[in-house]
Design a protein around this motif. Structure first.
Motif, PDB file in Angstrom:
ATOM      1  N   THR A 212       0.859  -1.193   0.000  1.00 19.01           N
ATOM      2  CA  THR A 212       0.000   0.000   0.000  1.00 19.01           C
ATOM      3  C   THR A 212       0.892   1.238   0.000  1.00 19.01           C
ATOM      4  O   THR A 212       0.982   1.958   0.988  1.00 19.01           O
ATOM      5  N   PRO A 213       1.581   1.518  -1.103  1.00 18.90           N
ATOM      6  CA  PRO A 213       2.573   2.600  -1.135  1.00 18.90           C
ATOM      7  C   PRO A 213       1.953   3.987  -1.094  1.00 18.90           C
ATOM      8  O   PRO A 213       0.826   4.197  -1.560  1.00 18.90           O
ATOM      9  N   THR A 214       2.685   4.913  -0.520  1.00 17.59           N
ATOM     10  CA  THR A 214       2.307   6.323  -0.563  1.00 17.59           C
ATOM     11  C   THR A 214       2.673   6.868  -1.933  1.00 17.59           C
ATOM     12  O   THR A 214       3.801   6.711  -2.394  1.00 17.59           O
ATOM     13  N   ARG A 215       1.720   7.481  -2.597  1.00 14.40           N
ATOM     14  CA  ARG A 215       1.959   7.983  -3.942  1.00 14.40           C
ATOM     15  C   ARG A 215       2.940   9.163  -3.926  1.00 14.40           C
ATOM     16  O   ARG A 215       2.919   9.977  -3.013  1.00 14.40           O
ATOM     17  N   GLU A 216       3.776   9.232  -4.950  1.00 17.20           N
ATOM     18  CA  GLU A 216       4.738  10.314  -5.088  1.00 17.20           C
ATOM     19  C   GLU A 216       4.266  11.296  -6.150  1.00 17.20           C
ATOM     20  O   GLU A 216       3.559  10.928  -7.076  1.00 17.20           O
ATOM     21  N   GLY A 217       4.676  12.552  -6.010  1.00 18.76           N
ATOM     22  CA  GLY A 217       4.321  13.558  -6.989  1.00 18.76           C
ATOM     23  C   GLY A 217       3.943  14.870  -6.330  1.00 18.76           C
ATOM     24  O   GLY A 217       4.182  15.095  -5.144  1.00 18.76           O
ATOM     25  N   GLU A 218       3.356  15.751  -7.110  1.00 18.30           N
ATOM     26  CA  GLU A 218       2.901  17.052  -6.617  1.00 18.30           C
ATOM     27  C   GLU A 218       1.379  17.050  -6.542  1.00 18.30           C
ATOM     28  O   GLU A 218       0.699  16.713  -7.518  1.00 18.30           O
ATOM     29  N   PHE A 219       0.857  17.415  -5.380  1.00 20.39           N
ATOM     30  CA  PHE A 219      -0.591  17.395  -5.142  1.00 20.39           C
ATOM     31  C   PHE A 219      -1.009  18.706  -4.475  1.00 20.39           C
ATOM     32  O   PHE A 219      -0.191  19.591  -4.254  1.00 20.39           O
ATOM     33  N   LYS A 220      -2.277  18.784  -4.124  1.00 14.61           N
ATOM     34  CA  LYS A 220      -2.806  19.893  -3.331  1.00 14.61           C
ATOM     35  C   LYS A 220      -3.665  19.322  -2.203  1.00 14.61           C
ATOM     36  O   LYS A 220      -4.228  18.232  -2.339  1.00 14.61           O
ATOM     37  N   VAL A 221      -3.757  20.046  -1.107  1.00 18.22           N
ATOM     38  CA  VAL A 221      -4.643  19.635  -0.022  1.00 18.22           C
ATOM     39  C   VAL A 221      -6.072  19.759  -0.531  1.00 18.22           C
ATOM     40  O   VAL A 221      -6.531  20.846  -0.876  1.00 18.22           O
ATOM     41  N   GLU A 222      -6.769  18.631  -0.593  1.00 22.74           N
ATOM     42  CA  GLU A 222      -8.114  18.593  -1.153  1.00 22.74           C
ATOM     43  C   GLU A 222      -9.173  18.929  -0.108  1.00 22.74           C
ATOM     44  O   GLU A 222     -10.149  19.612  -0.397  1.00 22.74           O
ATOM     45  N   TRP A 223      -8.999  18.406   1.099  1.00 24.40           N
ATOM     46  CA  TRP A 223      -9.911  18.704   2.201  1.00 24.40           C
ATOM     47  C   TRP A 223      -9.271  18.271   3.504  1.00 24.40           C
ATOM     48  O   TRP A 223      -8.279  17.551   3.508  1.00 24.40           O
ATOM     49  N   LYS A 224      -9.816  18.753   4.616  1.00 23.71           N
ATOM     50  CA  LYS A 224      -9.248  18.502   5.935  1.00 23.71           C
ATOM     51  C   LYS A 224     -10.327  17.976   6.881  1.00 23.71           C
ATOM     52  O   LYS A 224     -11.508  18.289   6.712  1.00 23.71           O
ATOM     53  N   ALA A 225      -9.907  17.209   7.882  1.00 22.91           N
ATOM     54  CA  ALA A 225     -10.823  16.727   8.911  1.00 22.91           C
ATOM     55  C   ALA A 225     -10.062  16.616  10.226  1.00 22.91           C
ATOM     56  O   ALA A 225      -9.125  15.825  10.332  1.00 22.91           O
ATOM     57  N   ARG A 226     -10.476  17.424  11.207  1.00 16.85           N
ATOM     58  CA  ARG A 226      -9.777  17.414  12.493  1.00 16.85           C
ATOM     59  C   ARG A 226      -9.952  16.067  13.207  1.00 16.85           C
ATOM     60  O   ARG A 226      -9.017  15.568  13.830  1.00 16.85           O
ATOM     61  N   ASP A 227     -11.127  15.499  13.124  1.00 13.54           N
ATOM     62  CA  ASP A 227     -11.412  14.192  13.716  1.00 13.54           C
ATOM     63  C   ASP A 227     -11.961  13.291  12.621  1.00 13.54           C
ATOM     64  O   ASP A 227     -13.046  13.556  12.093  1.00 13.54           O
ATOM     65  N   TRP A 228     -11.229  12.259  12.293  1.00 10.59           N
ATOM     66  CA  TRP A 228     -11.652  11.369  11.216  1.00 10.59           C
ATOM     67  C   TRP A 228     -11.285   9.942  11.573  1.00 10.59           C
ATOM     68  O   TRP A 228     -10.259   9.693  12.213  1.00 10.59           O
ATOM     69  N   THR A 229     -12.119   9.008  11.168  1.00 12.26           N
ATOM     70  CA  THR A 229     -11.842   7.586  11.352  1.00 12.26           C
ATOM     71  C   THR A 229     -11.888   6.915   9.991  1.00 12.26           C
ATOM     72  O   THR A 229     -12.824   7.130   9.214  1.00 12.26           O
TER      73      THR A 229
END
Length: 293
Positions: A212-229
């Motif tokens: 389950t690799p972490t993808r490499e490249g250039e991205f943008k923050v799409e959305w945020k969640a302070r508390d998430w499961t």
């Protein structure tokens, strides 16, 4: 079974495999704790997630004194010649590389926490060690280099192999030098929060496993969640900042407890919760994320 039913089952199975590569399924862009329905067609596949004072060895070629007195090379002139068999090299990732880094760190050639990954920093440290010993400066570890290092160092302790200290930052990727960006290095296992080329704060991080690799490249923050499961793995993901479909930067209690003995399911794990809480408030949706080696 009808052909249309078979095709639909294949498509849904492919979709499930792709979505499971991240930490969560595709979330909505509000960050309010709801999840958009999974696509009914296959989602796009992930893009790639010294100070030692020993004397130098004798050269491999005969010395003038050896040939003048005997006509044949002296024994000491040949015993230290590299064998040619490479034990470790750029791109390797295993326990022996971690030991190599820990041993190099003992004598001042590797100035960061061992990661187990053999990259440019490790190659540079090996070259420095080889230069001091007048060995071929290949940057790879052959049997001669390894034996010389073993003779100068001791077996690393568990704390030396996986120290709790903060990793030293990597040289920023050029894409990190402008704007607001979370600059994430897989080689040094660090995240640097940068604004216009200046490091504001930094963090130790870990990544996904080979499966389950972490993808490499250039991205943008799409959305945020302070508390998430996680809706796949049902584990807490506090201060999650999603940047590539289900992959996010977030706090991990498991990382805080076990360190690099574990791995994420593709996300960028942070182990300092208090510092991440501050970063979470600073990062805005749309800020850049660069994941690189």
């Amino acid at each position: 079974m009808k052909r249309s039913s078979v095709i639909r089952r294949v498509v849904l199975a492919a979709t499930a495999v792709v979505l499971a590569a991240g930490c969560t399924p595709w979330g909505d862009d509000t960050g309010k704790g709801t999840v958009s329905p999974a696509p009914t067609t296959a989602a796009p596949a992930p893009t790639s997630g010294g100070t030692g004072d020993d004397k130098p060895s004798s050269p491999a070629t005969p010395s003038a004194s050896a040939t003048a007195s005997t006509g044949t090379p002296s024994a000491s002139a040949t015993t230290e010649a590299p064998t040619g068999r490479i034990l470790m090299k750029d791109g390797d990732e295993n326990a022996q590389v971690r030991e190599l880094q820990a041993r190099l760190r003992q004598i001042g050639y590797f100035d960061r926490a061992p990661t187990g990954f053999y990259g440019t920093m490790t190659a540079g440290a090996v070259k420095g060690f080889q230069k001091k010993r007048e060995l071929p400066q290949t940057g790879s570890v052959d049997e001669t280099t390894w034996q010389r290092l073993l003779g100068m160092t001791r077996k690393p302790t568990a704390a030396e192999l996986r120290p709790a200290t903060t990793n030293k930052l990597d040289t920023p990727d050029p894409r990190c030098m402008t704007g607001r960006v979370m600059c994430i290095s897989k080689e040094s296992r660090t995240l640097a929060w940068m604004i216009d080329g200046k490091v504001v704060s930094s963090f130790d991080v870990r990544f996904g496993s080979e499966n389950t690799p972490t993808r490499e490249g250039e991205f943008k923050v799409e959305w945020k969640a302070r508390d998430w499961t996680s809706t796949i793995y049902h584990t807490p993901m506090p201060y999650a900042m999603f940047f590539s479909r289900g992959q996010a930067v977030h706090y991990s209690a498991d990382f805080a407890a076990r360190g690099y003995n574990g791995a994420s399911h593709g996300c960028v794990n942070v182990r300092d919760k208090a510092k991440l809480a501050v970063l979470f408030d600073q990062v805005k949706v749309g800020d850049k994320v660069v994941v690189h080696w």
